[in-house]
Design an enzyme around this catalytic site. Structure first.
Site, PDB file in Angstrom:
ATOM      1  N   HIS A   5     -17.728 -46.425 -92.133  1.00 36.56           N
ATOM      2  CA  HIS A   5     -19.144 -46.380 -91.755  1.00 36.56           C
ATOM      3  C   HIS A   5     -19.885 -47.644 -92.180  1.00 36.56           C
ATOM      4  O   HIS A   5     -20.570 -48.291 -91.380  1.00 36.56           O
ATOM      5  CB  HIS A   5     -19.781 -45.143 -92.386  1.00 36.56           C
TER       6      HIS A   5
ATOM      7  N   ASP B 201     -24.547 -48.455 -98.310  1.00 35.99           N
ATOM      8  CA  ASP B 201     -23.718 -47.592 -97.466  1.00 35.99           C
ATOM      9  C   ASP B 201     -22.418 -47.219 -98.187  1.00 35.99           C
ATOM     10  O   ASP B 201     -22.440 -46.972 -99.398  1.00 35.99           O
ATOM     11  CB  ASP B 201     -23.438 -48.328 -96.146  1.00 35.99           C
TER      12      ASP B 201
ATOM     13  N   SER C 105     -27.052 -43.885 -87.285  1.00 36.88           N
ATOM     14  CA  SER C 105     -26.558 -44.879 -88.234  1.00 36.88           C
ATOM     15  C   SER C 105     -26.246 -46.197 -87.551  1.00 36.88           C
ATOM     16  O   SER C 105     -26.386 -47.273 -88.145  1.00 36.88           O
ATOM     17  CB  SER C 105     -25.291 -44.371 -88.936  1.00 36.88           C
TER      18      SER C 105
ATOM     19  N   ASN D 175     -29.164 -37.185 -87.467  1.00 34.58           N
ATOM     20  CA  ASN D 175     -28.388 -36.770 -86.295  1.00 34.58           C
ATOM     21  C   ASN D 175     -28.384 -35.259 -86.063  1.00 34.58           C
ATOM     22  O   ASN D 175     -27.380 -34.694 -85.630  1.00 34.58           O
ATOM     23  CB  ASN D 175     -26.932 -37.243 -86.447  1.00 34.58           C
TER      24      ASN D 175
END
Length: 374
Positions: free
Chosen positions: A122, A83, A315, A217
């Site tokens: 994130h 990530d 996510s 998304n």
């Protein structure tokens, strides 16, 4: 056979190799039998003492309090989060990350000396959902509770055009080499990479590593890669229809932004904030409806300079499943990726949405499932 109880029920012993639900179904068909079913174990709920747990509806709907009575995970089991890095100073992660690396050069080689620090937030949030330090009287709970993490930063700093699939493939290979049993990929795009990324995913699965990824998304009938790669647990996002702010009542649905399609495996909590919520003043607690968000960790190195934040997206859904896979492997380390895949998929709760895949994650059901052959 036991003696009848006051209601006339009796119990029979069956071989350990026999599935009790199948045995009960067979008995049910015998004339004169009113009801038949397995004798069940009941568990006390396990509620962690993390102060923000009260806002973590995602843990409630996935049956985590009951699941944690079965296992809180093994500290020797590693989930790899590939990530944006993680906040090394976050108190809910500082003791959970065993190893880290940076692949952000675009050529699949280690960026020696580059910081793992998360300047976005994130990666820290994803890590917290999967395995924040839990029951430590600090901030939030994570699905994996005792499970540990290894971290690979694949997104450039400052934010660039995105993570390169060659770097992602290298990070997947690194995770396998360094003992990860689960890999979480809360990233993706519409195009497959059958040269670097897909072979790395296939090699991880062949090595016995469970791979979990977000579907994307865009609210479209398409699943992003690498979630769409064969054998990957492809996770969409569920949300909660709260008729009264911060009151857990009503029904669940698949978030409008959540990608779906034939490769979708299941959904897990991802939240679905309204525009009014998006524009809430975070300093005004009366404005926030926690049931529209996923509350978990954030990075002090990121935009909001906070240890706990509100996020939403597929996510956030994916690491719920990664944490669940880690708990399954904590109970039965010999499980193959295909067994974990099927145990999670077939035990999901239907929420009546055509875009739900097999349903919404239920960790308790998955832990109680009989490992299938595959």
């Amino acid at each position: 056979m036991s003696a009848p109880n006051p209601q006339g029920a009796v119990s029979f012993s069956i071989p350990q190799t026999m599935d009790p639900r199948s045995a009960a179904a067979a008995v049910q068909n015998i004339p004169g039998v009113i009801a038949a079913g397995p004798v069940l174990y009941r568990h006390l709920d396990t509620i962690p003492n993390d102060p923000d747990y009260v806002n973590q509806w995602d843990m409630t709907v996935t049956q985590m309090p009951s699941a944690w009575t079965i296992t809180t995970g093994l500290a020797t089991l590693r989930v790899a989060v590939i990530d944006t890095g993680y906040d090394t100073g976050n108190p809910d992660l500082a003791g959970k990350v065993d190893l880290s690396v940076v692949y952000d050069k675009g050529d699949g080689t280690v960026h020696t000396g580059a910081p793992i620090e998360d300047t976005d937030g994130h990666g820290t949030d994803v890590s917290g959902i999967a395995a924040a330090d839990t029951n430590n009287a600090t901030d939030v709970a994570g699905v994996g509770w005792n499970v540990h993490l290894i971290e690979a930063r694949v997104f450039p700093q400052p934010a660039g055009p995105g993570a390169n699939s060659r770097d992602i493939a290298a990070a997947i290979n690194w995770a396998v080499t360094n003992g990860a049993k689960v890999i979480n990929l809360s990233l993706g795009s519409a195009s497959a990479d059958n040269v670097y990324e897909e072979p790395a995913v296939a090699a991880a699965l062949a090595a016995g590593v469970v791979v979990v990824a977000a579907t994307g998304n865009d609210g479209m009938n398409i699943v992003d890669y690498p979630a769409a790669d064969p054998g990957v647990l492809a996770v969409g996002a569920s949300a909660f229809c709260d008729s009264t702010k911060n009151v857990l009542a009503g029904s669940e649905y698949v978030a409008s932004y959540s990608n779906y399609g034939p490769q979708l495996t299941l959904v897990a909590p991802g939240g679905d904030p309204t525009q009014a919520q998006v524009h809430c003043n975070p300093a005004d607690p009366t404005c926030i409806d926690f049931l529209q968000w996923i509350e978990n960790l954030d990075s002090k190195q990121g935009q909001f300079k906070e240890y706990v934040g509100l996020f939403a997206g597929t996510s956030m859904a994916s690491p719920h499943v990664a944490g669940a896979a880690a708990l399954l492997l904590s109970v039965t380390p010999s499980l193959k990726p295909c067994q974990v895949f099927n145990m999670i998929k077939t035990t999901a709760d239907p929420i009546g949405d055509p875009h739900q895949g097999s349903g919404r994650l239920n960790v308790l059901n998955a832990l109680n499932a009989k490992p299938p052959s595959c």
